[in-house]
Scaffold this active site. Structure first.
Site, PDB file in Angstrom:
ATOM      1  N   GLY A  23      -5.404  -1.884   2.785  1.00  0.00           N
ATOM      2  CA  GLY A  23      -4.996  -1.301   1.642  1.00  0.00           C
ATOM      3  C   GLY A  23      -3.398  -1.137   1.715  1.00  0.00           C
ATOM      4  O   GLY A  23      -2.624  -1.331   0.976  1.00  0.00           O
ATOM      5  N   VAL A  65      -1.441  -4.359   1.509  1.00  0.00           N
ATOM      6  CA  VAL A  65      -1.188  -4.801   0.158  1.00  0.00           C
ATOM      7  C   VAL A  65      -0.210  -3.833  -0.389  1.00  0.00           C
ATOM      8  O   VAL A  65       0.792  -4.249  -1.142  1.00  0.00           O
ATOM      9  CB  VAL A  65      -2.583  -4.444  -0.714  1.00  0.00           C
ATOM     10  CG1 VAL A  65      -2.272  -4.655  -2.025  1.00  0.00           C
ATOM     11  CG2 VAL A  65      -3.594  -5.442  -0.225  1.00  0.00           C
ATOM     12  N   HIS A  66      -0.342  -2.614  -0.046  1.00  0.00           N
ATOM     13  CA  HIS A  66       0.820  -1.458  -0.415  1.00  0.00           C
ATOM     14  C   HIS A  66       2.304  -1.900  -0.115  1.00  0.00           C
ATOM     15  O   HIS A  66       2.956  -1.895  -0.994  1.00  0.00           O
ATOM     16  CB  HIS A  66       0.351  -0.391   0.141  1.00  0.00           C
ATOM     17  CG  HIS A  66       1.375   0.801  -0.350  1.00  0.00           C
ATOM     18  ND1 HIS A  66       1.214   1.711  -1.545  1.00  0.00           N
ATOM     19  CD2 HIS A  66       2.221   1.781   0.466  1.00  0.00           C
ATOM     20  CE1 HIS A  66       2.124   2.516  -1.733  1.00  0.00           C
ATOM     21  NE2 HIS A  66       2.971   2.764  -0.394  1.00  0.00           N
ATOM     22  N   ILE A  67       2.325  -2.396   1.239  1.00  0.00           N
ATOM     23  CA  ILE A  67       3.758  -2.672   1.606  1.00  0.00           C
ATOM     24  C   ILE A  67       4.204  -4.093   1.065  1.00  0.00           C
ATOM     25  O   ILE A  67       5.284  -4.369   0.721  1.00  0.00           O
ATOM     26  CB  ILE A  67       3.701  -2.826   3.329  1.00  0.00           C
ATOM     27  CG1 ILE A  67       3.395  -1.363   3.924  1.00  0.00           C
ATOM     28  CG2 ILE A  67       4.998  -3.496   3.758  1.00  0.00           C
ATOM     29  CD1 ILE A  67       3.104  -1.369   5.360  1.00  0.00           C
ATOM     30  N   ALA A 110       5.272  -3.315  -2.498  1.00  0.00           N
ATOM     31  CA  ALA A 110       6.603  -2.467  -2.243  1.00  0.00           C
ATOM     32  C   ALA A 110       7.605  -3.589  -1.991  1.00  0.00           C
ATOM     33  O   ALA A 110       9.020  -3.453  -2.375  1.00  0.00           O
ATOM     34  CB  ALA A 110       6.555  -1.559  -1.128  1.00  0.00           C
TER      35      ALA A 110
END
Ligand code: HEM
Length: 208
Positions: free
Chosen positions: A167, A170-172, A175
């Site tokens: 997760g 994916v978040h990085i 971003a």
């Protein structure tokens, strides 16, 4: 302000940003030290926290720091992450999302459906990591649990950590992919252009 300078909107206060980065730094230390303990092939990562013994001592305490820090972050952002019918529509139009056809999507508020879902994945993983982590914290708590519960908790801990790491990757990635997002979390501000393109409803509400 000079004419050619872009107009800015505040997206995160200094407190929110410090809170986020304390969570992020603890996460990185935990992920690396956790991988070191998970498999001998990654034992070179013990060096991150100063060797095997220090890793076993520090990892659970850093885990508590991450949990408390994330809890504060989650309480701050909870109300921004409620899913609504526009979010369901957004998910149905994944093709338009991935091909940057943002004009065809329902008007996005402060966060899009992907960010909201990931937020709740983080919440579930953090709770599971805390509960299972306490059971397998040999020094203080494991004596209160049977070996079967300790084994089950080790498994839950590893699975929750794996899901959280995927997760956060994916978040990085998101971003970095959405240009201007990192600046929101480092400097606190986004341009009007960024807000209008990626979060038009939030933009309208913010400049009222
Ligand atoms: C390690 C590198 C990380 C980077 C580069 C990063 C970057 C960012 C950025 C740029 C935003 C702003 C997105 C926006 O305003 O649209 C954000 C928001 C956020 N981040 Fe991170 N982050 C990282 C790690 C983490 C970790 C480890 C957690 C939690 C376990 C986390 C939790 C959050 C939350 C809760 C938000 C607000 C989004 C929401 O409430 O849906 N971040 N992050």
């Amino acid at each position: 302000m000079k004419d050619d300078e872009p107009q800015l909107i505040e997206r995160y206060t200094p407190n929110e940003r410090s809170n986020h980065w304390i969570t992020a730094i603890s996460f990185i230390l935990l992920a690396l030290s956790g991988l070191a303990m998970f498999h001998p092939a990654m034992s070179w990562l013990y060096a991150v926290l100063g060797g095997g013994q220090w890793t076993r001592i520090l990892h659970p305490f850093i885990g508590i720091v991450m949990f408390v820090s994330f809890l504060l972050l989650a309480l701050r952002f909870w109300h921004h992450n409620y899913l609504d019918k526009d979010d369901i529509q957004w998910m149905k139009q994944m093709g338009d999302v991935l091909n940057n056809r943002e004009d065809r999507l329902p008007e996005i508020g402060r966060y899009n459906a992907g960010q909201k879902l990931l937020f709740f994945v983080m919440v579930v993983c953090l709770v599971l990591l805390l509960l299972s982590g306490i059971v397998i914290w040999r020094r203080y708590f494991s004596i209160y649990f049977s070996i079967e519960i300790i084994r089950l908790s080790s498994l839950v801990h590893a699975i929750a950590a794996f899901v959280l790491m995927c997760g956060i990757i994916v978040h990085i990635y998101a971003a970095l992919w959405v240009k201007g997002s990192i600046g929101a979390m480092t400097r606190g501000y986004v341009t009007w252009g960024w807000a209008r393109k990626h979060h038009p409803r939030w933009f309208r509400e913010s400049i009222k």
